[in-house]
Every structure is written in C-alpha cells, then in structure tokens.
Design a protein around this motif. Structure first.
Motif, PDB file in Angstrom:
ATOM      1  N   VAL A   1       0.840  -1.200   0.000  1.00 44.37           N
ATOM      2  CA  VAL A   1       0.000   0.000   0.000  1.00 44.37           C
ATOM      3  C   VAL A   1       0.876   1.251   0.000  1.00 44.37           C
ATOM      4  N   VAL A   2       1.916   1.240   0.829  1.00 46.55           N
ATOM      5  CA  VAL A   2       2.837   2.384   0.895  1.00 46.55           C
ATOM      6  C   VAL A   2       3.505   2.605  -0.465  1.00 46.55           C
ATOM      7  N   ALA A   3       3.958   1.494  -1.083  1.00 48.81           N
ATOM      8  CA  ALA A   3       4.629   1.589  -2.385  1.00 48.81           C
ATOM      9  C   ALA A   3       3.690   2.168  -3.441  1.00 48.81           C
ATOM     10  N   ALA A   4       2.430   1.745  -3.415  1.00 44.61           N
ATOM     11  CA  ALA A   4       1.457   2.236  -4.398  1.00 44.61           C
ATOM     12  C   ALA A   4       1.173   3.723  -4.201  1.00 44.61           C
ATOM     13  N   LEU A   5       1.110   4.177  -2.940  1.00 38.77           N
ATOM     14  CA  LEU A   5       0.867   5.595  -2.659  1.00 38.77           C
ATOM     15  C   LEU A   5       2.037   6.453  -3.136  1.00 38.77           C
ATOM     16  N   GLU A   6       3.252   6.037  -2.822  1.00 35.48           N
ATOM     17  CA  GLU A   6       4.438   6.798  -3.207  1.00 35.48           C
ATOM     18  C   GLU A   6       4.586   6.849  -4.731  1.00 35.48           C
ATOM     19  N   ALA A   7       4.156   5.763  -5.399  1.00 37.57           N
ATOM     20  CA  ALA A   7       4.230   5.742  -6.866  1.00 37.57           C
ATOM     21  C   ALA A   7       3.299   6.780  -7.485  1.00 37.57           C
ATOM     22  N   ARG A   8       2.281   7.200  -6.738  1.00 34.52           N
ATOM     23  CA  ARG A   8       1.320   8.205  -7.224  1.00 34.52           C
ATOM     24  C   ARG A   8       1.694   9.616  -6.759  1.00 34.52           C
TER      25      ARG A   8
END
Length: 651
Positions: free
Chosen positions: A79-86
């Motif tokens: 979830v953290v990785a997906a947020l930072e990717a955005r």
C-alpha cells in the motif's frame, strides 16, 4: 465506596506519538489525510477530523500530491509503495514497536526462515507485519500451533522466527512460543509484546481481583481494550466495557464497596478523567439517593443481575424445569437442559426439594417476573478452575471424544472443550481419528488459556504412563510357563506380536498351531484375543517368546489312540514334494504319501494328481513309533477297483 484507577490507563507512547504527529502534519501542510483510523478510538478520530485530518477509507481515496499519515498499527508494504508511486507523501505514524516487528520478519525472510506471527489474523497491525514476508503464518494461539505441526512432521525441521502482536495476551504468546521452541529444531523467539501493554494487562488483572465491579474504557474495535475486558472478566464478577461516560448507570454499582477503572491504549486522558468523575457521582447516587417505600420494599428482595452467581433452595421439580427460591421478587427456575452437561440425566436423579443449589443467572425478565438460571454453566466455571489446577498437579481427567477437527480431536471434559492434537491422541500416525468419536478417554491437560477458552490436552502421555506401569508389572512378575490373555498387535511372515499388558511378546508361526500353516493369517488377525504362555524371556533385551499350542495335548498320542495300521483316514494335503506329498492326519501329525502310493499308474510328480489343501482318503500302511513317522497310501484304496476291472484269463 472508592474507585481504584489504574496508573497505566490511557494513551501509550506509540498512540500518543501518532496523534501528535497527525496534528503537527495537519498544521504544517494545511490539512492531511489519514488512511483508515489512525488509532482505534472514534472520539479521537472525530477530533482529528475537526483539525483538518481527512479520513480516507481506501488508498484510492487519497489524491495525488496529498500528504497521508499512516496509522499507528502500521500499513501494508504494498500500500505504501502504491501511494508513493502516485506522488503521495507518506508520513509513518507506526509505533516503533510495530516497526521492530516488521524488521524482524523482513530479516527472517532474507535468511530463508519461516515467519510465525502470534496474534489476531485480521488485525491491521498483523496484516501490515505479514506484508514484510512472502508466506507468513498467523496463529491465534497454541491450538493453531499444534494443528500446524500435526499436519506434517517435517515442519519441525523448518527454521522459524516467532514474533507477537504488540497487544497479544502474554499467556497466549508464551504458551505458543514454548511449544514451537520445544517442537522445532531451529527456532528464534522474539518477545515483541509492548511493555506498556503487558504492564496495563497485569495491573488490570490485579485491580479486577480486588474490586466488586470493574469498568474498562476504550473503543470496541480496539484489540487491547478487548483483551483488558477478557482479563478482568476472569477475576471480577461484574465487568463493564464502555466508550464514554454516559454509558454508566448507578444500577451497575449497587452493592459494590470498591470499583476499578482501567482504559485501553487508545483512550485519551480526557475521557478517562470524565469516566472517573462520573463513576464517583454515580456511586454517590447509588449510595445516598432518596428511596421511596416501594424502593425500600423492593430492596428487601435480592437484586438479580445477569451473569452473577446466586444461591437458592429447590422448591419444586418438574419434568422440564426445577423451581428455585433465590430470595428475590422474581420467580427463578432452571431448565432441565441447564442442570447438567449430561443430556440423559433427569432432574429428580440429582436434586430433591429442599436442596440448596448454586447457579448462574442467565436472564432476568422484570416485566414478566422471572429469572432463568443455569447450574451447568456454574459447574463449567468450577471445571475451568479444576482444569487450571489439574495442569499444575498433572491430574488425569476423563472425558468423551465429541468430534474430529483440523489437526486432532475434541474431548468434552465436564462440558469444557479440550483440543488434543493428533500426535497426542495415542493413535498411530495416519489412523482414522473418527473411530475415537463417542469413546471415553483419559487425558492430562497440558495448556490452559481461560481468556480464549482454549484447553490443550494429551491422551498419549496418560497412555504411555499407564503402559510403562503395566510393563514394569509384567517384567516384575513374568516367569516361564505363565499364562496371559493377549491381543494381536501386528503380524509378520514368521509369526505375530502379542500385547500381554503393555509388553509385546513374539509367537513364532510354529507355535501358533499344531497344524502346519503357511502364514499366521490362517489362524488369527490383528486385534484377535489369544491365550498365550511364556516359553522364554530376556529382561535385558526385553524379548519374550510366547506359545499358543496346548502342550497338555500330545498330537502323537492322539493319533496312536485313534488309528492303527490298515485304518483309512481322511487326510489334508499340506505340502507337495518331488518324492511325494505330506498329509495332515490329525492336527500336529503328518504322514507321507510316497509318489508310488498316490495313484494306480505311474505319474511324473505329485502335483499331477494332488494339490495343497485337498482332502483325500488314505490307508495307514506303516507306523514308526520310535521315529514318529507314518506312511500313507491312496493307491492301496484304488487297487481292488483296478483288480475288479482287469480282464479274465481264458482257460
């Protein structure tokens, strides 16, 4: 009446840090987002929203460019990785203790070790920790641990790293860790329970044991608050879990001389202070309120509250219920089904009018004026106490196997479910455990978690102990010629092993029967009961040679008393040789039919005419008493017929 407030009640360091971090981030950024509940407390969440901390239920609700504060329980790595990717800035408010657990499982993953997490499978903290390794195992307690080990013995060789949810009940973790440390050859155990959590639980347990009523404050979704409530219920007869002060009532404190107050880690000091003040006011109301004549009259009766224990006198016994006078304005009764955990017992078999009886109050209906009681449930509580004591005393208990479940069986011990892992059932590996259902067994309780209502036991330990005692008894009294009644345990091509009371003895195939047999299966099978006697024994090598043949009966004497030369006997072919066939005349005595005596013509081999197991008539043509040998002839019985059919010579 006084109120004892737990010193450790309220915000822990991790929760306080998360709340302050969210407030600071909102102030610096002109607002921010929290993904899910920052902590488990609806009042604090509402306060944060007023300060500009918007709540997003799912990651997709966070907009690009926003700043998101990740909850104190930690968040899943993906979830953290997906947020930072955005292009979303993430501020972690995860408790340092939670971050340590995440690091431990990540390290275990790098070392090729199996991560095992003890805690609540669906809790956000556990879900976050689990994301830091590929194939985590999440166990609620020792029952799950035993089930996992029982599924595959090879799992004991797997290197494991064991951690715990920060709010896990300590007894639950320590029991699980103890099993894994003992059963697994390569285990690393990390006690990751928050010290503040342990301190709070210990203090709550102590206070609950000293008071008449206990109040636990905290959000109903909070795991640590729920655990506090469970711990208090074990030690205090009256426990109330609330979220705020307006849930309190003076009636709750009736009859109390001292009350206790504690709160979960997510409960702010302001709410605790408000509850404490309200409790003090409610207590004064309960103690000093003006009472009407009707109220005074009602107070002359005993007040009944659901969940309390009450003592009464049996006034009537019917087929479906027992009426009890408990000194209250309500008419009390016990259903027949709530008298005993034995469904077949009848009320009149265990009670009579005038008996004093203790029971739990199951339900109070003031409108209709009755109270429903349960003796069975009170007995179950006493059984729990007995079971806890049985662990310390290593007492053997008796129960009925009620079902088979994943990893083992369930045994009912006076109404309490006891889980017995398959490896502790006393049955061989791979055996059908369904055959044990409804059977009465003896077991020893090895672990108890009353808060979780989980009990683990071992049938095998009792059986092994009994078998050891029986073995000692056998070896102390064994002697040549002594007779035993045994059970066939296993079979081989050369004989059978017979259990004579905890010790196995060998019966060679030659000692199974006077008759000649090819395999033991011809005369017995596994599970058969055999009368055996000791031929010889070796205590040092723990070997016993047994016999089944009745030595008081001599087969040769039986033959000599029944047959003479010239007699015809019906014999059974037992073995074919190149030179003839051996035939059983009487059990234990064989005779030889030479190939020349098998037929009235020349034959190449005995098998041309005879087969093993075939019964034929044969004449006894010779007996050697000294060598105990018998000669038989089939041809002798065929010769007359051959002569009758021969052609007559012409004169």
């Amino acid at each position: 009446m006084r109120v004892i407030l737990a010193k450790s009640a309220g915000f822990c360091y991790g929760v306080e840090r998360a709340v302050e971090l969210a407030k600071k981030t909102a102030a610096e950024c002109g607002g921010c987002v929290m993904l899910g509940d920052l902590i488990h407390n609806t009042h604090v969440i509402a306060e944060l929203e007023d300060l500009g901390v918007r709540k997003a239920a799912v990651p997709q609700d966070v907009r690009e460019g926003e700043t998101v504060v990740l909850r104190s329980h930690g968040e899943r790595r993906e979830v953290v990785a997906a947020l930072e990717a955005r292009n979303i800035h993430c501020v972690s408010a995860a408790c340092p203790n939670v971050q340590r657990i995440q690091s431990l499982v990540a390290q275990a993953e790098a070392e090729g070790r199996q991560s095992i997490i003890i805690g609540e499978p669906h809790h956000p903290e556990i879900l976050g920790v689990a994301s830091y390794c590929s194939h985590p195992l999440i166990f609620s307690g020792p029952e799950d641990v035993w089930a996992w080990l029982a599924e595959d013995s090879g799992r004991r060789e797997v290197p494991v790293t064991v951690v715990a949810q920060t709010t896990c009940i300590r007894e639950l973790f320590e029991t699980s860790a103890k099993i894994l440390k003992k059963e697994c050859t390569n285990s690393k155990i990390f006690d990751t329970i928050c010290n503040a959590t342990h301190k709070r639980q210990s203090e709550a347990a102590f206070i609950a044991g000293q008071v008449d009523a206990m109040v636990v404050v905290g959000d109903r979704k909070s795991a640590n608050t729920k655990h506090l409530t469970e711990i208090c219920i074990e030690r205090c007869p009256r426990v109330l879990q609330i979220e705020k002060a307006d849930e309190l009532s003076p009636d709750f404190f009736n009859g109390c001389s001292v009350a206790g107050l504690t709160a979960g880690a997510s409960t702010p000091a302001g709410i605790i202070k408000e509850v404490y003040a309200t409790m003090s006011e409610e207590i004064k109301t309960a103690e000093n309120g003006e009472e009407s004549f009707e109220e005074l009259l009602n107070q002359s009766f005993k007040t009944l509250n659901t969940g309390e224990k009450v003592t009464g006198i049996v006034t009537a016994i019917g087929p479906t219920e027992v009426q009890v006078d408990v000194g209250a304005k309500q008419a009390a009764y016990i259903k027949s089904s709530e008298l005993s955990d034995d469904p077949n017992v009848k009320p009149e078999e265990i009670l009579k009018v005038g008996d004093e009886i203790e029971a739990y109050i199951v339900r109070v209906n003031d409108v209709e004026g009755f109270a429903e009681l349960s003796k069975k449930r009170l007995d179950a509580v006493k059984v729990w106490e007995n079971i806890e004591q049985a662990v310390e005393d290593k007492t053997v208990m008796e129960g009925i196997v009620t079902e088979v479940n994943k990893g083992g069986i369930v045994v009912s011990v006076k109404g309490v479910r006891v889980f017995v892992p398959a490896s502790q059932s006393g049955m061989p590996r791979g055996a059908d455990l369904e055959t044990m259902v409804k059977s009465k067994v003896q077991l020893r309780v090895t672990e108890v978690n009353r808060a979780r209502r989980r009990v683990v036991g071992s049938i095998r330990s009792v059986a092994d102990e009994a078998r050891k005692a029986a073995q000692e008894e056998v070896w102390n009294s064994i002697e040549v010629g002594k007779h035993y009644t045994g059970t066939v345990k296993s079979m081989t091509a050369y004989g059978v092993f017979v259990d004579i009371g905890g010790v196995d003895g060998m019966v060679h195939i030659s000692e199974l029967s006077w008759s000649r047999i090819k395999t033991p299966a011809e005369v017995c099978k596994v599970g058969d009961t055999l009368e055996v006697y000791v031929i010889s024994f070796d205590p040092e090598k723990h070997k016993i040679s047994l016999g089944v043949k009745d030595r008081s009966v001599n087969p040769w004497d039986m033959f000599m008393s029944k047959y003479h030369v010239g007699d015809v006997a019906t014999v059974r072919i037992v073995k074919l040789m190149t030179f003839g066939a051996f035939a059983e005349v009487v059990p234990g005595v064989d005779g030889l039919i030479h190939i020349s005596q098998i037929a009235d013509r020349r034959i190449e081999k005995p098998g041309d005419v005879l087969s093993e197991g075939q019964e034929v008539d044969a004449e006894i043509i010779a007996v050697d008493e000294e060598k105990k040998k018998i000669s038989l002839s089939i041809r002798a019985l065929l010769a007359p017929a051959a002569e009758e059919n021969a052609p007559v010579d012409a004169e």
